[in-house]
Design a protein around this motif. Structure first.
Motif, PDB file in Angstrom:
ATOM      1  N   GLU A   1      50.063  31.464  46.592  1.00 53.38           N
ATOM      2  CA  GLU A   1      49.206  30.113  45.327  1.00 53.38           C
ATOM      3  C   GLU A   1      49.860  29.986  43.865  1.00 53.38           C
TER       4      GLU A   1
ATOM      5  N   GLY B   1      46.696  27.261  49.201  1.00 58.05           N
ATOM      6  CA  GLY B   1      46.933  27.877  51.006  1.00 58.05           C
ATOM      7  C   GLY B   1      48.223  27.400  51.880  1.00 58.05           C
ATOM      8  N   LYS B   2      47.955  28.171  52.859  1.00 62.79           N
ATOM      9  CA  LYS B   2      49.267  27.557  53.976  1.00 62.79           C
ATOM     10  C   LYS B   2      48.936  27.583  55.132  1.00 62.79           C
ATOM     11  N   ASP B   3      49.425  26.847  55.832  1.00 61.81           N
ATOM     12  CA  ASP B   3      49.026  26.626  57.140  1.00 61.81           C
ATOM     13  C   ASP B   3      50.543  26.256  58.176  1.00 61.81           C
TER      14      ASP B   3
ATOM     15  N   TRP C   1      51.488  23.938  53.105  1.00 64.75           N
ATOM     16  CA  TRP C   1      51.493  23.495  51.683  1.00 64.75           C
ATOM     17  C   TRP C   1      50.202  23.298  51.512  1.00 64.75           C
TER      18      TRP C   1
ATOM     19  N   HIS D   1      46.465  21.819  48.877  1.00 66.70           N
ATOM     20  CA  HIS D   1      45.542  22.872  47.609  1.00 66.70           C
ATOM     21  C   HIS D   1      44.090  21.086  48.166  1.00 66.70           C
TER      22      HIS D   1
END
Length: 372
Positions: free
Chosen positions: A20, A31-33, A37, A39
């Motif tokens: 964050e 967030g992260k996936d 990264w 928003h």
């Protein structure tokens, strides 16, 4: 509204907060996936935006920028090449000139300033002469969009087609890439006595056999003979004297009156358009909810990149190739603006997740939505 440093930056403390933003951001954190990264949705003024970025293990060369206030909105996408210096310089200086000068003059003053910086550092950092940046700028002022472009970034309009529910993709910008036939003719007209002004190598047209773009900020080794010599790397040196700039820093400029049927504008560097057509990008944005729009578009581009290379999406980080997409989508509000007052322009942004020097931003998509 959260106003942060002018060019979107990375904060070392953000990593310790689970990705964050470390600033007091009312729009929430990241967030992260996997590589991403993101928003998903946030507020700016009366509108909304969505962001997503992807990192790889190279040096960050690229910058993007949003300035907004009661009198208008400014966006810049700066796709660097050869190193980070030019994109950073453009991000720090172009908007300052933009407030006080005409659009074309702002670009030329930024070019002049960076050339002076190269001259000052020639003895200690001669490689700065080989660093450059494409530059895509948009400004919405008094219900008119102004677009200025150097290089091969692109702005595409998503426009409603009457009451049909369909949406058309309309490209608004002019690109400057030697793989475009009209650009090759432009270069040949400007340099009629140079048979090597454009060279086809490995199926790709390049200016002087070196670079694909024909306009940029920086790249002064192809603009001034005194920088096209040792000690810069031999691959950047040309044998004949440079009597006139090979690359230009004069932008193509377009004006577009904002119409109620103009739904959104996608500003993006060539990395996006290499993998998604104008129509596909517009369709992705239009056919899904605003929340997560940036992440959705980034993933679509990444999946296309993986498919072309016959590899898994998860393996993209290992290919060692430069990827960069910086994109911004505006959903414009139709209202009257007053006179432009420079001090009313503010920066909109959030601090991106931590990026160590070894990291490289490869995809950066931002969407801005305004309510009608």
């Amino acid at each position: 509204m959260n106003f942060l440093p002018r060019c979107w930056s990375y904060s070392e403390t953000s990593e310790s907060r689970g990705g964050e933003s470390s600033s007091s951001n009312t729009n929430g954190g990241f967030g992260k996936d996997g590589l991403l990264w993101f928003h998903d949705i946030g507020k700016y003024g009366s509108g909304e935006f969505s962001m997503a970025i992807v990192q790889a293990n190279q040096v960050l060369e690229d910058q993007s920028q949003i300035e907004s206030g009661p009198f208008g909105t400014f966006v810049g996408v700066y796709d660097g090449h050869g190193g980070p210096d030019t994109a950073r310089y453009v991000c720090d200086h172009l908007f300052q000139h933009f407030q006080a000068e005409t659009i074309q003059r702002a670009f030329l003053e930024t070019e002049r300033g960076f050339t002076s910086l190269v001259s000052e550092n020639w003895n200690s950092r001669p490689q700065m002469a080989t660093v450059g940046s494409c530059c895509l700028v948009g400004a919405i002022y008094q219900q008119t969009l102004f677009v200025a472009n150097l290089g091969d970034s692109r702005v595409v309009l998503g426009k409603k087609v009457g009451n049909t529910g369909e949406i058309a993709a309309i490209q608004l910008s002019t690109e400057h890439n030697a793989n475009i036939e009209s650009i090759r003719w432009e270069l040949k007209d400007l340099h009629p006595n140079d048979p090597q002004i454009v060279v086809l190598r490995h199926g790709v047209w390049r200016v002087k056999g070196i670079i694909q773009v024909s306009r940029s900020i920086g790249d002064v080794y192809l603009k001034h003979t005194k920088y096209c010599r040792e000690p810069i790397n031999g691959k950047f040196r040309v044998s004949e004297p440079i009597n006139m700039p090979v690359l230009l820093a004069t932008p193509s400029i377009l004006t577009h009156p904002i119409h109620p049927n103009d739904s959104f504008l996608i500003f993006a560097s060539d990395g996006l358009w290499e993998h998604l057509s104008n129509e596909k990008a517009v369709q992705i944005v239009q056919s899904h909810p605003r929340k997560g729009s940036a992440k959705r578009l980034v993933k679509a581009a990444l999946h296309e990149a993986a498919k072309k290379r016959e590899m898994r999406y998860s393996d993209l980080r290992n290919i060692g190739k430069k990827f960069f997409i910086a994109g911004i989508i505006f959903f414009t509000e139709h209202k009257e603006y007053g006179a432009l007052v420079p001090r009313t322009w503010r920066n909109i942004g959030v601090a991106f997740p931590s990026c160590k020097p070894s990291c490289r931003l490869i995809l950066n998509i931002t969407f801005l939505f305004n309510s009608f």
